[in-house]
Design a protein around this motif. Sequence first.
Motif, mmCIF file in Angstrom:
data_model
loop_
_atom_site.group_PDB
_atom_site.id
_atom_site.type_symbol
_atom_site.label_atom_id
_atom_site.label_comp_id
_atom_site.label_asym_id
_atom_site.label_seq_id
_atom_site.Cartn_x
_atom_site.Cartn_y
_atom_site.Cartn_z
ATOM 1 N N ASP A 90 5.563 -39.554 -38.893
ATOM 2 C CA ASP A 90 4.821 -39.691 -37.858
ATOM 3 C C ASP A 90 5.529 -40.068 -36.485
ATOM 4 O OD1 ASP A 90 2.763 -40.428 -35.723
ATOM 5 O OD2 ASP A 90 2.669 -42.411 -36.774
ATOM 6 N N PHE A 91 5.538 -39.054 -35.574
ATOM 7 C CA PHE A 91 6.141 -39.063 -34.310
ATOM 8 C C PHE A 91 5.384 -39.755 -33.089
ATOM 9 C CE2 PHE A 91 8.493 -35.657 -36.554
ATOM 10 C CZ PHE A 91 9.994 -36.028 -36.215
ATOM 11 N N GLY A 92 4.504 -40.206 -33.419
ATOM 12 C CA GLY A 92 3.568 -40.851 -32.199
ATOM 13 C C GLY A 92 2.400 -39.984 -31.664
ATOM 14 N N THR A 93 1.818 -40.423 -30.698
ATOM 15 C CA THR A 93 0.905 -39.490 -29.991
ATOM 16 C C THR A 93 1.556 -39.109 -28.591
ATOM 17 O OG1 THR A 93 -0.627 -41.092 -31.134
ATOM 18 C CG2 THR A 93 -1.328 -39.592 -29.359
ATOM 19 N N SER A 94 0.864 -37.865 -28.504
ATOM 20 C CA SER A 94 1.590 -37.278 -27.425
ATOM 21 C C SER A 94 0.635 -37.805 -26.127
ATOM 22 C CB SER A 94 1.134 -35.631 -27.142
ATOM 23 O OG SER A 94 1.301 -35.193 -26.265
ATOM 24 N N TYR A 95 1.450 -37.969 -25.120
ATOM 25 C CA TYR A 95 0.878 -38.827 -23.744
ATOM 26 C C TYR A 95 -0.099 -37.653 -23.366
ATOM 27 C CZ TYR A 95 4.827 -42.111 -23.969
ATOM 28 O OH TYR A 95 5.665 -43.087 -24.363
ATOM 29 N N VAL A 115 6.776 -36.176 -27.674
ATOM 30 C CA VAL A 115 7.065 -34.883 -27.891
ATOM 31 C C VAL A 115 8.610 -34.375 -27.666
ATOM 32 C CG1 VAL A 115 6.095 -32.369 -27.360
ATOM 33 C CG2 VAL A 115 4.646 -34.383 -27.345
ATOM 34 N N VAL A 116 8.929 -34.584 -26.661
ATOM 35 C CA VAL A 116 10.373 -34.136 -26.241
ATOM 36 C C VAL A 116 11.342 -34.645 -27.405
ATOM 37 C CG1 VAL A 116 12.224 -34.091 -24.932
ATOM 38 C CG2 VAL A 116 10.003 -33.969 -23.877
ATOM 39 N N GLU A 117 11.044 -35.958 -27.825
ATOM 40 C CA GLU A 117 12.116 -36.485 -28.939
ATOM 41 C C GLU A 117 11.892 -35.819 -30.205
ATOM 42 O OE1 GLU A 117 11.683 -41.057 -26.624
ATOM 43 O OE2 GLU A 117 10.530 -40.584 -28.356
ATOM 44 N N ALA A 118 10.713 -35.847 -30.349
ATOM 45 C CA ALA A 118 10.321 -35.035 -31.703
ATOM 46 C C ALA A 118 10.832 -33.675 -31.911
ATOM 47 C CB ALA A 118 8.947 -34.839 -31.978
ATOM 48 N N ILE A 119 10.836 -32.728 -30.795
ATOM 49 C CA ILE A 119 11.411 -31.618 -30.768
ATOM 50 C C ILE A 119 12.634 -31.521 -30.817
ATOM 51 C CG2 ILE A 119 11.646 -29.444 -29.336
ATOM 52 C CD1 ILE A 119 8.827 -29.789 -28.398
ATOM 53 N N ILE A 120 13.335 -32.430 -30.288
ATOM 54 C CA ILE A 120 15.166 -32.411 -30.136
ATOM 55 C C ILE A 120 15.478 -32.748 -31.879
ATOM 56 C CG2 ILE A 120 16.907 -33.799 -29.224
ATOM 57 C CD1 ILE A 120 15.725 -33.775 -26.602
ATOM 58 N N VAL A 121 14.614 -33.991 -32.171
ATOM 59 C CA VAL A 121 15.173 -34.336 -33.545
ATOM 60 C C VAL A 121 14.820 -33.002 -34.761
ATOM 61 C CG1 VAL A 121 14.505 -35.936 -35.544
ATOM 62 C CG2 VAL A 121 14.716 -36.699 -33.223
ATOM 63 N N CYS A 122 13.752 -32.409 -34.498
ATOM 64 C CA CYS A 122 13.454 -31.267 -35.446
ATOM 65 C C CYS A 122 14.547 -30.200 -35.088
ATOM 66 C CB CYS A 122 12.116 -30.533 -34.997
ATOM 67 S SG CYS A 122 10.642 -31.451 -35.774
ATOM 68 N N ILE A 123 14.920 -29.916 -34.067
ATOM 69 C CA ILE A 123 15.940 -28.924 -33.608
ATOM 70 C C ILE A 123 17.351 -29.490 -34.330
ATOM 71 C CG2 ILE A 123 17.425 -27.702 -32.006
ATOM 72 C CD1 ILE A 123 14.652 -27.646 -30.271
ATOM 73 N N ALA A 124 17.677 -30.770 -34.026
ATOM 74 C CA ALA A 124 18.934 -31.255 -34.521
ATOM 75 C C ALA A 124 18.906 -31.116 -36.255
ATOM 76 C CB ALA A 124 19.208 -32.803 -34.142
ATOM 77 N N VAL A 125 17.531 -31.385 -36.698
ATOM 78 C CA VAL A 125 17.812 -31.350 -38.183
ATOM 79 C C VAL A 125 18.083 -30.040 -38.510
ATOM 80 C CG1 VAL A 125 16.316 -31.487 -40.200
ATOM 81 C CG2 VAL A 125 16.167 -33.272 -38.614
ATOM 82 N N LEU A 126 17.538 -28.924 -37.948
ATOM 83 C CA LEU A 126 17.629 -27.528 -38.082
ATOM 84 C C LEU A 126 19.133 -27.190 -38.131
ATOM 85 C CD1 LEU A 126 14.663 -25.413 -36.743
ATOM 86 C CD2 LEU A 126 15.222 -25.840 -39.057
ATOM 87 N N VAL A 127 19.580 -27.553 -37.074
ATOM 88 C CA VAL A 127 21.095 -26.955 -36.859
ATOM 89 C C VAL A 127 22.028 -27.894 -37.806
ATOM 90 C CG1 VAL A 127 22.978 -27.122 -35.231
ATOM 91 C CG2 VAL A 127 20.723 -26.547 -34.241
ATOM 92 N N ILE A 128 21.784 -29.063 -37.976
ATOM 93 C CA ILE A 128 22.634 -29.793 -39.034
ATOM 94 C C ILE A 128 22.407 -29.011 -40.239
ATOM 95 C CG2 ILE A 128 22.859 -32.102 -40.191
ATOM 96 C CD1 ILE A 128 22.360 -33.209 -37.209
ATOM 97 N N PHE A 129 21.338 -28.853 -40.674
ATOM 98 C CA PHE A 129 20.818 -28.310 -42.163
ATOM 99 C C PHE A 129 21.683 -26.943 -42.291
ATOM 100 C CE2 PHE A 129 18.057 -25.735 -44.850
ATOM 101 C CZ PHE A 129 18.176 -26.339 -46.016
ATOM 102 N N SER A 130 21.283 -26.054 -40.905
ATOM 103 C CA SER A 130 22.239 -24.749 -41.224
ATOM 104 C C SER A 130 23.569 -24.932 -41.362
ATOM 105 C CB SER A 130 21.625 -23.889 -40.133
ATOM 106 O OG SER A 130 22.495 -24.421 -38.901
ATOM 107 N N LEU A 167 1.028 -31.374 -33.377
ATOM 108 C CA LEU A 167 1.507 -30.270 -32.282
ATOM 109 C C LEU A 167 2.658 -29.532 -32.719
ATOM 110 C CD1 LEU A 167 0.247 -29.942 -29.319
ATOM 111 C CD2 LEU A 167 2.264 -31.487 -28.586
ATOM 112 N N ILE A 168 3.565 -30.236 -33.377
ATOM 113 C CA ILE A 168 4.749 -29.236 -33.521
ATOM 114 C C ILE A 168 4.801 -28.533 -34.820
ATOM 115 C CG2 ILE A 168 7.106 -29.886 -34.335
ATOM 116 C CD1 ILE A 168 7.476 -32.153 -32.457
ATOM 117 N N ALA A 169 4.075 -29.267 -35.792
ATOM 118 C CA ALA A 169 3.922 -28.402 -37.105
ATOM 119 C C ALA A 169 2.981 -27.135 -37.060
ATOM 120 C CB ALA A 169 2.748 -29.079 -38.130
#
Lengths: 261, 310
Positions: free
Chosen positions: B74-79, B279-294, B88-90
């Motif tokens: 749960d990344f919270g609710t978009s303002y 939203v910004v935080e969630a996107i950055i965390v998602c991208i970070a996870v993708l990069v770290i996973f790769s 939103l991100i999914a």
Amino acid sequence: MLHVEDLNIEFHDHIIPETVVYDFDLDIESGEIVGLVGESGSGKSMSALAIAGLLNRHDARKKGSIVFEGIDILNCPREILRSVQGDKISMIFQEPMTSLNPVKKIGWQVEEALRIHTDMNKEERKQKALEMLKEVELDDPERIYRSYPHQLSGGMRQRVMIAAAMINSPKLLIADEPTTALDVTVQAQIVSLLKRINKEKGTAILFISHDLSLVRQLCKRVIVMKSGYIVDSGETEEIFSNPKHEYTKNLISSIPQVKLD
Amino acid sequence: MKILKKIVSSILVVLVVSTLVFVAFSVIPGDPAVAKLGTMATPEQLENLRQAMGLTDPLPVRYVHWVLGVLQGDFGTSYSYGIPVTDLIADKLPVTVTMAIISMFIMIVLAVVLAIYSAYHEHSLLGRAIGVINQVIMSIPPFFGGIIITLIFGLTFKLFSPGGYISYDINLGKFIGYMIWPAIAIALPKASMAYSLLLSGLIGEKKKDYVRTAYSRGNSSKAVFYRHILKNACIPVITFLGMAFADMIAGTLVIEQVFGIPGLGMILLTSIQNRDYPVVEAIIVCIAVLVIFSNLLVDILYKVVDPRTR
């Protein structure tokens, strides 16, 4: 078995062609060990590579003839040359550290010549490879078989190289300074291993070295090269006791003598 | 064992990244409440909204609250959109990931096929031509490549309609059809780098001692190439793949603007403008996870290919 006559090797990979071997003659009978001695750059390795059919055909121009059991090594089609390489003529090299493929298991590399030249199945090849690893006096062949080159010492790798080269029981083994990169005790072991292989399998050996004392231990006949020319050749003992060429005399006198009081 | 260690350190990196992101967005100037209500809003209205958004709590409390939510997905609710950020991100994440994976695939195929050709025909006319063209392509940034591709394949040859987009949940085939062109734009400069790296590896390996040994056993040039040289030459390229994947993810965010594809890039931009931090935080965390996973995958691949690193 091997007859080399008037071999000249010329390199054309620079603007000015460069001749590295002049009028090289050599005969090896089956079961014989012949030494090829000379300093770096004397052309001994080039001659050996030419005999093994490993000189790049683009860069090097060769004149004369190399005939091995009726096959013209210099001019035969590549398929014929390949059918001889690793089967009837094998070669081991100076640098055991880099002469094995670092990302392939030892077993795979030892078996390679079997895969290329025989119809043996996987299990037969493995048995044969393990047998060879044992024959070159490596402990625990099963473990070595599964190892990678970086897990072995230099001496062990050179034994692996010998096992891989000998797996098809070739008629001729060309050993290009096989002990130069190894320390003295391991050198002596490798030399006695080569001697034993020669005796048991009847494989002829062309032993290339700049170490005269090793050559004296191993070879009945010796050829001395300098700057691309053969300067002396004959029975080892004869050459040692009665060197004809000034260069050979210097070489012999430079062997360190241990004086015992 | 080493891989387990790597996994643990990857998780730690994700944690550090998320902390940095959260703290950074809490301290930079700009007020989400003002961004939402506009400068004409009264102080009471702003205060009420801040309270509703949970912005009045102290930073550590907000952080713990946020992390606990993230751990449950749960990344919270978009303002600004007023819907859960996760939803939103999914919806958009598959666009970015699909594009990056297609791009990666195109890059690997192009680089491997062309590098093998060039290594084989080092001195041929075509081999040299590939080398020159490669230099040019390496210097084309994806957004420009994207414009050229749109012009040639979209407008001239009509292979796709520029600006068009069909979502993956409507028609997967057509969706991929729209993904391929931006993926090519991202892949081309990366492919040319991978090509150079692989080619110099192949040519360098050709001169190694073990190659001579392989020939001495009666291998044909082809067998020497595929059984001995190729695997060794791939080792330096594998490291590059990890970096390239991270770059490609960043590349998708830009290129989707060029092709008018509604992906993460578009929401990221508008969310930054609207100070829509969840939203910004969630996107950055998602991208970070993708990069770290790769990167983790690359490490594992590295160990598989090069026994010396095990």
